[in-house]
Design a protein around this motif. Structure first.
Motif, short mmCIF file in Angstrom:
data_model
loop_
_atom_site.label_atom_id
_atom_site.label_comp_id
_atom_site.label_asym_id
_atom_site.label_seq_id
_atom_site.Cartn_x
_atom_site.Cartn_y
_atom_site.Cartn_z
N HIS A 70 -4.87 -8.21 -3.27
CA HIS A 70 -3.45 -8.13 -3.64
C HIS A 70 -3.40 -7.90 -5.14
CE1 HIS A 70 0.85 -9.32 -3.28
NE2 HIS A 70 0.65 -9.68 -4.53
N ILE A 71 -2.77 -6.84 -5.56
CA ILE A 71 -2.68 -6.49 -6.98
C ILE A 71 -1.35 -6.99 -7.53
CG2 ILE A 71 -2.57 -4.57 -8.61
CD1 ILE A 71 -4.37 -3.00 -6.66
N ASP A 72 -1.37 -7.62 -8.70
CA ASP A 72 -0.16 -7.98 -9.43
C ASP A 72 -0.08 -7.09 -10.66
OD1 ASP A 72 0.45 -10.03 -7.67
OD2 ASP A 72 -0.37 -11.60 -8.93
N VAL A 73 1.10 -6.56 -10.93
CA VAL A 73 1.31 -5.73 -12.11
C VAL A 73 2.41 -6.33 -12.98
CG1 VAL A 73 0.52 -3.60 -10.99
CG2 VAL A 73 2.94 -4.16 -10.94
N ASN A 74 2.35 -6.04 -14.26
CA ASN A 74 3.35 -6.47 -15.24
C ASN A 74 3.80 -5.25 -16.02
OD1 ASN A 74 1.20 -8.70 -14.90
ND2 ASN A 74 2.94 -9.81 -15.73
N ALA A 75 5.09 -5.17 -16.29
CA ALA A 75 5.61 -4.09 -17.14
C ALA A 75 5.09 -4.28 -18.56
CB ALA A 75 7.13 -4.10 -17.13
N THR A 76 4.95 -3.16 -19.28
CA THR A 76 4.51 -3.24 -20.68
C THR A 76 5.56 -2.73 -21.65
OG1 THR A 76 3.48 -1.05 -20.54
CG2 THR A 76 2.07 -2.96 -20.07
N ASN A 114 0.03 -1.15 1.25
CA ASN A 114 -0.70 -2.22 0.56
C ASN A 114 0.27 -3.00 -0.31
OD1 ASN A 114 -3.47 -1.36 1.38
ND2 ASN A 114 -2.87 0.46 0.23
N GLU A 115 0.33 -4.31 -0.09
CA GLU A 115 1.26 -5.14 -0.84
C GLU A 115 0.78 -5.37 -2.26
OE1 GLU A 115 1.33 -8.59 1.61
OE2 GLU A 115 2.48 -7.60 3.17
N PHE A 116 1.74 -5.41 -3.18
CA PHE A 116 1.47 -5.77 -4.57
C PHE A 116 2.73 -6.40 -5.13
CE2 PHE A 116 3.26 -1.56 -4.93
CZ PHE A 116 3.93 -1.51 -6.15
#
Length: 126
Positions: A70-76, A114-116
């Motif tokens: 499971h991938i977590d992303v953050n805005a930059t 694919n969930e993230f």
């Protein structure tokens, strides 16, 4: 000495489609292509830098059961709402995994399901 993640591998039916999606999401580039259609994408500096690469391993059939990665992303460079809008335009879609609606993150799915998660905290770009 400890290990560090150099590459994440994601099995998929259409590496080209996921490469376009994840390159846009993460500001990655295509680093290599295999004869079977598998692809590696990553930061412009390539494999071995501060971020792991993503290897999109072509599979004719999806693996049975739920993906354990499971991938977590953050805005930059924008707030969470603006980044959510951008990700939805790129082809992400909301995913329901039993959230209450009070979470500080959004659960999404990429074009192959694919969930993230898009987290609230903003990170400095590398």
């Amino acid at each position: 000495m400890a290990c560090r993640i150099g590459e994440l591998v994601l099995g998929c039916r259409e590496p080209e489609v996921l490469a376009r999606f994840w390159c846009e999401v993460l500001d990655f580039v295509v680093l290599g292509r295999e004869e079977d259609g598998s692809m590696e994408i990553g930061p412009r500096e390539g494999f071995g830098g501060p971020q792991p690469t993503l290897f999109l391993s072509r599979r004719d059939e999806p693996e049975k059961g739920k993906s354990r990665l499971h991938i977590d992303v953050n805005a930059t460079d924008r707030d969470q709402d603006a980044e959510l809008e951008r990700l939805l335009k790129l082809g992400a879609r909301p995913a329901d995994i039993g959230q209450t609606g009070q979470e500080q993150w959004h659960v999404l799915a990429d074009p192959e399901g694919n969930e993230f998660c898009l987290l609230k905290a903003r990170l400095n770009p590398l």
